[in-house]
Design a protein around this motif. Structure first.
Motif, PDB file in Angstrom:
ATOM      1  N   ILE A  74      -2.234   8.107 -35.048  1.00  0.00           N
ATOM      2  CA  ILE A  74      -2.877   7.328 -36.267  1.00  0.00           C
ATOM      3  C   ILE A  74      -4.126   7.942 -36.799  1.00  0.00           C
ATOM      4  N   SER A  75      -4.407   8.911 -36.081  1.00  0.00           N
ATOM      5  CA  SER A  75      -5.524   9.632 -36.192  1.00  0.00           C
ATOM      6  C   SER A  75      -5.728  11.170 -35.920  1.00  0.00           C
ATOM      7  N   LYS A  76      -6.807  11.663 -35.877  1.00  0.00           N
ATOM      8  CA  LYS A  76      -6.719  13.050 -35.608  1.00  0.00           C
ATOM      9  C   LYS A  76      -6.124  13.583 -34.293  1.00  0.00           C
ATOM     10  N   THR A  77      -5.006  13.841 -34.014  1.00  0.00           N
ATOM     11  CA  THR A  77      -4.284  14.286 -33.053  1.00  0.00           C
ATOM     12  C   THR A  77      -3.779  15.583 -32.790  1.00  0.00           C
ATOM     13  N   ASP A  78      -3.987  16.152 -31.581  1.00  0.00           N
ATOM     14  CA  ASP A  78      -3.279  17.369 -31.343  1.00  0.00           C
ATOM     15  C   ASP A  78      -2.328  17.351 -30.196  1.00  0.00           C
ATOM     16  N   SER A  79      -1.443  18.195 -30.196  1.00  0.00           N
ATOM     17  CA  SER A  79      -0.318  18.336 -29.023  1.00  0.00           C
ATOM     18  C   SER A  79      -0.431  19.415 -28.178  1.00  0.00           C
ATOM     19  N   LEU A  80      -0.616  19.254 -26.778  1.00  0.00           N
ATOM     20  CA  LEU A  80      -0.255  20.380 -25.688  1.00  0.00           C
ATOM     21  C   LEU A  80       1.076  20.343 -25.086  1.00  0.00           C
ATOM     22  N   HIS A  81       1.819  21.147 -24.857  1.00  0.00           N
ATOM     23  CA  HIS A  81       3.078  21.107 -24.465  1.00  0.00           C
ATOM     24  C   HIS A  81       2.948  22.291 -23.438  1.00  0.00           C
ATOM     25  N   LEU A  82       3.352  21.896 -22.153  1.00  0.00           N
ATOM     26  CA  LEU A  82       3.230  22.551 -20.918  1.00  0.00           C
ATOM     27  C   LEU A  82       4.749  23.025 -20.517  1.00  0.00           C
ATOM     28  N   SER A 178      -0.961  22.001 -32.650  1.00  0.00           N
ATOM     29  CA  SER A 178      -0.024  22.003 -31.533  1.00  0.00           C
ATOM     30  C   SER A 178      -0.041  23.564 -30.808  1.00  0.00           C
ATOM     31  N   LEU A 179       0.017  23.179 -29.534  1.00  0.00           N
ATOM     32  CA  LEU A 179      -0.180  24.420 -28.538  1.00  0.00           C
ATOM     33  C   LEU A 179       0.797  24.271 -27.315  1.00  0.00           C
ATOM     34  N   PHE A 180       1.382  25.615 -27.243  1.00  0.00           N
ATOM     35  CA  PHE A 180       2.285  25.467 -25.876  1.00  0.00           C
ATOM     36  C   PHE A 180       1.642  26.620 -24.959  1.00  0.00           C
ATOM     37  N   VAL A 181       1.723  26.192 -23.533  1.00  0.00           N
ATOM     38  CA  VAL A 181       1.016  26.984 -22.489  1.00  0.00           C
ATOM     39  C   VAL A 181       2.308  27.028 -21.373  1.00  0.00           C
ATOM     40  N   PHE A 197      -6.691  23.855 -13.935  1.00  0.00           N
ATOM     41  CA  PHE A 197      -6.484  24.609 -15.358  1.00  0.00           C
ATOM     42  C   PHE A 197      -6.252  23.690 -16.528  1.00  0.00           C
ATOM     43  N   THR A 198      -5.270  22.932 -16.246  1.00  0.00           N
ATOM     44  CA  THR A 198      -4.953  21.900 -17.374  1.00  0.00           C
ATOM     45  C   THR A 198      -6.321  20.995 -18.072  1.00  0.00           C
ATOM     46  N   ALA A 199      -6.803  20.494 -16.872  1.00  0.00           N
ATOM     47  CA  ALA A 199      -7.916  19.840 -17.259  1.00  0.00           C
ATOM     48  C   ALA A 199      -8.868  20.640 -18.370  1.00  0.00           C
ATOM     49  N   SER A 200      -9.118  21.975 -17.545  1.00  0.00           N
ATOM     50  CA  SER A 200      -9.912  23.091 -18.384  1.00  0.00           C
ATOM     51  C   SER A 200      -9.410  23.254 -19.590  1.00  0.00           C
TER      52      SER A 200
END
Length: 209
Positions: A74-82, A178-181, A197-200
């Motif tokens: 509902i606000s500024k949101t990014d997605s990180l996919h592992l 969105s970002l994939f790692v 690493f994920t926290a960083s």
């Protein structure tokens, strides 16, 4: 950024369950333990860890969970996919996804498409979508932490790429990112290092916004 400070942002994180050839997916363990890890470690001001979701390794089977997560914003949101690359020895920041589904083995629902466009209306399998995140800045930040990480232009053509393509398309429509790692197996890089690493990576994404 000056006196304004970082923008307030929520980052949703996804990983994947096991699949053929990978009986224990490291991203499942990372995502399941990330909230507790981040609570102990903390995040930069203005950054909130959103949902942590483990997806089925199935093309269309993963999409309901993916869209539910992304549509809940509902606000500024990014997605990180592992996702895991079982042959990798380092982390890989994927800067694009291809509009092609060519699964090297059946997914967990038995589907094995070959050279099919992921989104037909986007055109043929040569089409790509690129992340709007500043991958060079993210890479630089992670390198400072002495992580063995690179930028990749090939997310494969399996479920990782399939999910990433849909996520990039949806994020663009909503004005989000969105970002994939890809991560290696724990046998290559141990779980504690991958958690760190994920926290960083969350820190790096926030500072690069």
């Amino acid at each position: 950024m000056g006196s304004e400070g970082p923008r307030a942002i929520t980052i949703h994180v996804t990983g994947f369950k096991k699949f053929q050839g990978v009986p224990e997916n490291p991203t499942e363990a990372i995502v399941n333990n990330l909230k507790e890890y981040v609570e102990r470690r903390g995040l930069p001001a203005g950054v909130t860890l959103g949902s942590c979701t483990v997806l089925d390794v199935a093309g269309d089977g993963a999409l309901p969970q993916l869209y539910q997560t992304m549509e809940s914003a509902i606000s500024k949101t990014d997605s990180l996919h592992l996702g895991v690359n079982s042959g990798a020895v380092r982390f890989a920041i994927e800067h694009q996804a291809a509009n092609e589904a060519t699964f090297r083995c059946p997914d967990e629902l038995g589907w094995q498409p070959q050279q099919l466009p992921i989104v037909l209306e986007d055109g043929g399998i040569s089409q790509t979508r690129k992340t709007s995140m500043h991958v060079d800045a993210i890479l630089k930040s992670l390198k400072k932490g002495a992580y063995d990480v690179m930028i990749s232009g090939n997310a494969g053509r399996f479920v990782c790429n399939y999910v990433y393509y849909h996520s990039l398309r949806f994020a663009e429509q909503k004005g989000n990112k969105s970002l994939f790692v890809h991560v290696p197996l724990f046998a290559r890089i141990d779980q504690e290092t991958q958690m760190r690493f994920t926290a960083s990576l969350l820190d790096a994404i926030a500072s690069a916004c």
